[in-house]
Design an enzyme around this catalytic site. Structure first.
Site, PDB file in Angstrom:
ATOM      1  N   LEU A  92       0.874  -1.165   0.000  1.00 27.21           N
ATOM      2  CA  LEU A  92       0.000   0.000   0.000  1.00 27.21           C
ATOM      3  C   LEU A  92       0.914   1.218   0.000  1.00 27.21           C
ATOM      4  CD1 LEU A  92      -2.935  -0.524   2.550  1.00 27.21           C
ATOM      5  CD2 LEU A  92      -3.133  -0.131   0.094  1.00 27.21           C
ATOM      6  N   ASP A  93       0.587   2.205  -0.805  1.00 24.69           N
ATOM      7  CA  ASP A  93       1.399   3.405  -0.839  1.00 24.69           C
ATOM      8  C   ASP A  93       1.541   4.009   0.552  1.00 24.69           C
ATOM      9  OD1 ASP A  93       1.599   3.187  -3.580  1.00 24.69           O
ATOM     10  OD2 ASP A  93      -0.064   4.556  -3.977  1.00 24.69           O
ATOM     11  N   LYS A  94       2.622   4.734   0.759  1.00 21.98           N
ATOM     12  CA  LYS A  94       2.835   5.418   2.031  1.00 21.98           C
ATOM     13  C   LYS A  94       1.664   6.335   2.364  1.00 21.98           C
ATOM     14  CE  LYS A  94       6.123   8.474   4.384  1.00 21.98           C
ATOM     15  NZ  LYS A  94       7.419   9.203   4.259  1.00 21.98           N
ATOM     16  N   ASP A  95       1.092   6.966   1.353  1.00 19.00           N
ATOM     17  CA  ASP A  95      -0.001   7.906   1.581  1.00 19.00           C
ATOM     18  C   ASP A  95      -1.366   7.233   1.675  1.00 19.00           C
ATOM     19  OD1 ASP A  95       1.727  10.064   1.606  1.00 19.00           O
ATOM     20  OD2 ASP A  95       1.568  10.401  -0.551  1.00 19.00           O
ATOM     21  N   SER A  96      -1.411   5.907   1.535  1.00 16.50           N
ATOM     22  CA  SER A  96      -2.671   5.172   1.609  1.00 16.50           C
ATOM     23  C   SER A  96      -2.783   4.463   2.953  1.00 16.50           C
ATOM     24  CB  SER A  96      -2.771   4.152   0.474  1.00 16.50           C
ATOM     25  OG  SER A  96      -2.676   4.789  -0.787  1.00 16.50           O
TER      26      SER A  96
END
Length: 282
Positions: A92-96
């Site tokens: 999962l993306d860091k921002d997700s």
């Protein structure tokens, strides 16, 4: 003192191992966990791995590199009684935020991430402005995006249309710009790039489902839970009992312990009526 020894004493038939035990054969330390993982337990018993799910907070990085600030292993914390290495299934993306699975079972990781498996991934996405009906239809039908794909061990740009997927409104008066996505592919930053192709900026992306698993029993950001036998059967039908005979015990112990508690992991090393100690002949 030769022969097989367990934590300094002479090993006996029927001895069981737990994480952290030291096994030696003729004075040489044996990596029994790796041997069990390579050949399986004696007597036909399946090797038992660890399986859990986590509500990843925004800002946490899905890497096992402890040098990276905010890595997912530091976020998870020490899992008592388990010596095997845990790693996330996918990213999962860091921002997700949202659901991420972790396991010590590399075979399961390969199965779930194999392109042909087409495991469903469900997300709740908030954009900077509400999507129009035309935007939603376009996103569902597929849009052309450029992502990085691995080829011959190198990351190369891939420009292609996304597969048709489910995209529908999940709006409320308080959240008028919220959408629900259900994908069966997992290209790099796919949803963000899909929305960008329609002129939409993603301001929040939260995964609520993966391969039939949800965030049930993970009630807050940073929380984690062991997969139940029913959940294990979802991701590997019929394999729950063989894969993790201690899952119920782990859950019972974890429910009465702090976040960093977990049950012991035990394996048979010296089964009776065999002539093998840890993969080596006696």
């Amino acid at each position: 003192a030769g022969g097989g020894r367990l934590n300094g004493r002479v090993a006996s038939a029927g001895d069981r191992l737990q994480a952290g035990d030291v096994v030696t054969l003729d004075g040489v330390r044996v990596d029994w966990a790796q041997l069990n993982g390579a050949s399986g337990a004696a007597g036909g018993e399946r090797v038992r791995f660890s399986y859990l799910k986590m509500w990843k907070r925004r800002g946490v990085v899905c890497t096992t590199d402890r040098r990276v600030r905010g890595n997912i292993l530091d976020e998870l914390g020490e899992v008592e009684g388990v010596g095997e290495r845990l790693f996330p299934i996918g990213r999962l993306d860091k921002d997700s935020s949202g659901l991420i699975l972790l396991t010590s079972d590399g075979g399961l990781t390969n199965t779930l991430l194999r392109a042909g498996e087409r495991k469903r991934k469900e997300y709740i996405v908030t954009t900077h402005v509400p999507a129009t009906d035309a935007d939603i239809a376009r996103l569902a039908a597929g849009v052309v995006i450029t992502t990085l794909a691995q080829s011959d061990g190198r990351a190369k740009p891939l420009t292609a249309r996304t597969r048709p997927c489910v995209v529908e409104r999940d709006a409320s008066p308080a959240q008028p710009a919220r959408l629900r996505f259900v994908l069966e592919e997992g290209r790099n930053r796919q949803i963000r790039r899909m929305c960008a192709a329609c002129g939409l900026d993603v301001i929040k992306l939260h995964r609520v489902g993966f391969a039939g698993i949800t965030l049930a029993n993970c009630g807050r950001p940073g929380a984690w839970a062991f997969l139940t036998d029913a959940e294990l059967d979802v991701i590997m039908p019929g394999g729950a009992a063989a894969a993790s005979g201690q899952q119920q015990q782990q859950q019972e112990q974890a429910s009465d312990a702090p976040r960093r508690k977990r049950s012991e992991v035990q394996r048979d090393l010296f089964p009776p009526d065999t002539g093998v100690v840890g993969g080596f002949p006696r």
